[in-house]
Write a protein that holds these residues in place. Structure first.
Motif, PDB file in Angstrom:
ATOM      1  N   LYS A  20       0.824  -1.181   0.064  1.00  0.00           N
ATOM      2  CA  LYS A  20      -0.018  -0.028  -0.156  1.00  0.00           C
ATOM      3  C   LYS A  20       0.934   1.296  -0.054  1.00  0.00           C
ATOM      4  N   PHE A  68     -15.190   3.734   7.898  1.00  0.00           N
ATOM      5  CA  PHE A  68     -13.892   3.954   7.163  1.00  0.00           C
ATOM      6  C   PHE A  68     -13.443   3.988   5.758  1.00  0.00           C
ATOM      7  N   LEU A  72     -10.311   5.126   3.530  1.00  0.00           N
ATOM      8  CA  LEU A  72      -9.697   3.963   3.294  1.00  0.00           C
ATOM      9  C   LEU A  72      -9.173   4.168   1.617  1.00  0.00           C
ATOM     10  N   ARG A  96      -2.052 -14.648   4.013  1.00  0.00           N
ATOM     11  CA  ARG A  96      -2.762 -14.011   5.026  1.00  0.00           C
ATOM     12  C   ARG A  96      -1.972 -14.384   6.508  1.00  0.00           C
ATOM     13  N   THR A 102      -5.436  -7.842  10.137  1.00  0.00           N
ATOM     14  CA  THR A 102      -5.892  -6.553   9.650  1.00  0.00           C
ATOM     15  C   THR A 102      -5.493  -5.433  10.597  1.00  0.00           C
ATOM     16  N   ARG A 113       2.640  -6.940   9.133  1.00  0.00           N
ATOM     17  CA  ARG A 113       2.010  -5.799   9.712  1.00  0.00           C
ATOM     18  C   ARG A 113       2.278  -5.871  11.245  1.00  0.00           C
ATOM     19  N   ILE A 120      -4.745   0.068  12.174  1.00  0.00           N
ATOM     20  CA  ILE A 120      -5.316  -0.655  11.345  1.00  0.00           C
ATOM     21  C   ILE A 120      -5.566   0.366   9.897  1.00  0.00           C
ATOM     22  N   ASN A 123      -1.966  -0.120   7.206  1.00  0.00           N
ATOM     23  CA  ASN A 123      -1.528  -1.418   7.799  1.00  0.00           C
ATOM     24  C   ASN A 123      -0.463  -2.184   6.713  1.00  0.00           C
TER      25      ASN A 123
HETATM   26  N1  UDP Z   1      -9.700  -0.814   7.752  1.00  0.00           N
HETATM   27  C1  UDP Z   1      -9.591   0.483   8.094  1.00  0.00           C
HETATM   28  N2  UDP Z   1     -10.463   0.329   9.427  1.00  0.00           N
HETATM   29  C2  UDP Z   1     -10.930  -0.712   9.813  1.00  0.00           C
HETATM   30  C3  UDP Z   1     -11.218  -2.050   9.194  1.00  0.00           C
HETATM   31  C4  UDP Z   1     -10.312  -1.999   7.824  1.00  0.00           C
HETATM   32  O1  UDP Z   1      -8.902   1.411   7.881  1.00  0.00           O
HETATM   33  O2  UDP Z   1     -11.748  -0.728  10.815  1.00  0.00           O
HETATM   34  C5  UDP Z   1      -8.938  -0.844   6.294  1.00  0.00           C
HETATM   35  C6  UDP Z   1      -7.502  -1.493   6.466  1.00  0.00           C
HETATM   36  O3  UDP Z   1      -6.621  -0.959   5.755  1.00  0.00           O
HETATM   37  C7  UDP Z   1      -7.633  -2.892   5.836  1.00  0.00           C
HETATM   38  C8  UDP Z   1      -8.608  -2.327   4.784  1.00  0.00           C
HETATM   39  O4  UDP Z   1      -9.613  -1.499   5.321  1.00  0.00           O
HETATM   40  O5  UDP Z   1      -6.558  -3.558   5.409  1.00  0.00           O
HETATM   41  C9  UDP Z   1      -9.730  -3.596   4.203  1.00  0.00           C
HETATM   42  O6  UDP Z   1     -10.306  -4.301   5.402  1.00  0.00           O
HETATM   43  P1  UDP Z   1     -10.286  -6.014   5.321  1.00  0.00           P
HETATM   44  O7  UDP Z   1     -11.305  -6.304   6.635  1.00  0.00           O
HETATM   45  O8  UDP Z   1     -10.662  -6.508   3.994  1.00  0.00           O
HETATM   46  O9  UDP Z   1      -8.976  -6.144   6.032  1.00  0.00           O
HETATM   47  P2  UDP Z   1      -7.823  -7.194   5.189  1.00  0.00           P
HETATM   48  O10 UDP Z   1      -8.300  -8.003   4.311  1.00  0.00           O
HETATM   49  O11 UDP Z   1      -6.695  -6.104   4.493  1.00  0.00           O
HETATM   50  O12 UDP Z   1      -6.994  -7.753   6.397  1.00  0.00           O
END
Ligand code: UDP
Ligand code: MG
Length: 161
Positions: A20, A68, A72, A96, A102, A113, A120, A123
């Motif tokens: 990112k 968010f 985002l 993962r 996350t 991470r 979050i 990340n």
């Molecule tokens: N995100 C955020 N706040 C939250 C949850 C998610 O800013 O409370 C952002 C974070 O950058 C995350 C992305 O949204 O990586 C996508 O969320 P997802 O739940 O798909 O997480 P990921 O698959 O990236 O672990």
């Protein structure tokens, strides 16, 4: 070869990993690539781009009603990302684990991470969360001609062939 693809179950699974904008700014691209290479995954696609709002809206379609979401999209569009496709046995699930939780505060040390981020909202990296999602995300971020089919010379060190 046909022998290789029929014997090594799931070895051609693919996933989308993207560094990112914060990860690019913080010069973490090389470290993240290194982790996937040393694990034994095969890089089959790689590019740097500034993602369009429409690509990002498609990519994060499922999150569009989250509070968010606007921040985002702003974050993800704020600078270049490095998008990659990695291939190998169980690569979706393994990625993962390598990327970590996350929520950076929950991410274990040893994960991307958990080693490089505290919150979050910044990340560092994306990884597809299922095989079906990976297929969708790869076709969103890459044209098929941008993906390279090639064979590692050391397959038998990584898999029972
Ligand atoms: N995100 C955020 N706040 C939250 C949850 C998610 O800013 O409370 C952002 C974070 O950058 C995350 C992305 O949204 O990586 C996508 O969320 P997802 O739940 O798909 O997480 P990921 O698959 O990236 O672990
Ligand atoms: Mg996700």
């Amino acid at each position: 070869s046909a022998f290789y693809s029929s014997v090594v179950a799931g070895a051609q699974e693919r996933t989308l990993v993207a560094v990112k904008p914060d990860g690019v700014q913080r010069r973490l691209v090389g470290d993240i690539i290194k982790r996937f290479e040393q694990r034994g995954f095969k890089l089959v696609g790689l590019k740097m781009l500034q993602a369009s709002e429409s690509t990002l809206a498609d990519h994060y379609h499922d999150l569009r009603r989250k509070p968010f979401y606007p921040s985002l999209i702003r974050y993800m569009a704020s600078g270049p990302v490095v998008a990659m496709v990695w291939e190998g046995h169980n690569v979706v699930r393994s990625s993962r684990f390598m990327v970590g939780d996350t929520d950076s505060a929950q991410a274990k040390p040893g994960t991307v991470r958990g080693d490089f981020s505290v919150h979050i909202s910044r990340n560092v990296v994306h990884a597809s969360d299922s095989v079906e999602v990976a297929e969708r995300e790869i076709s969103l971020w890459f044209h098929s001609a941008e993906l390279v089919n090639w064979e590692n010379s050391d397959q038998s060190d990584l898999y029972q062939v």
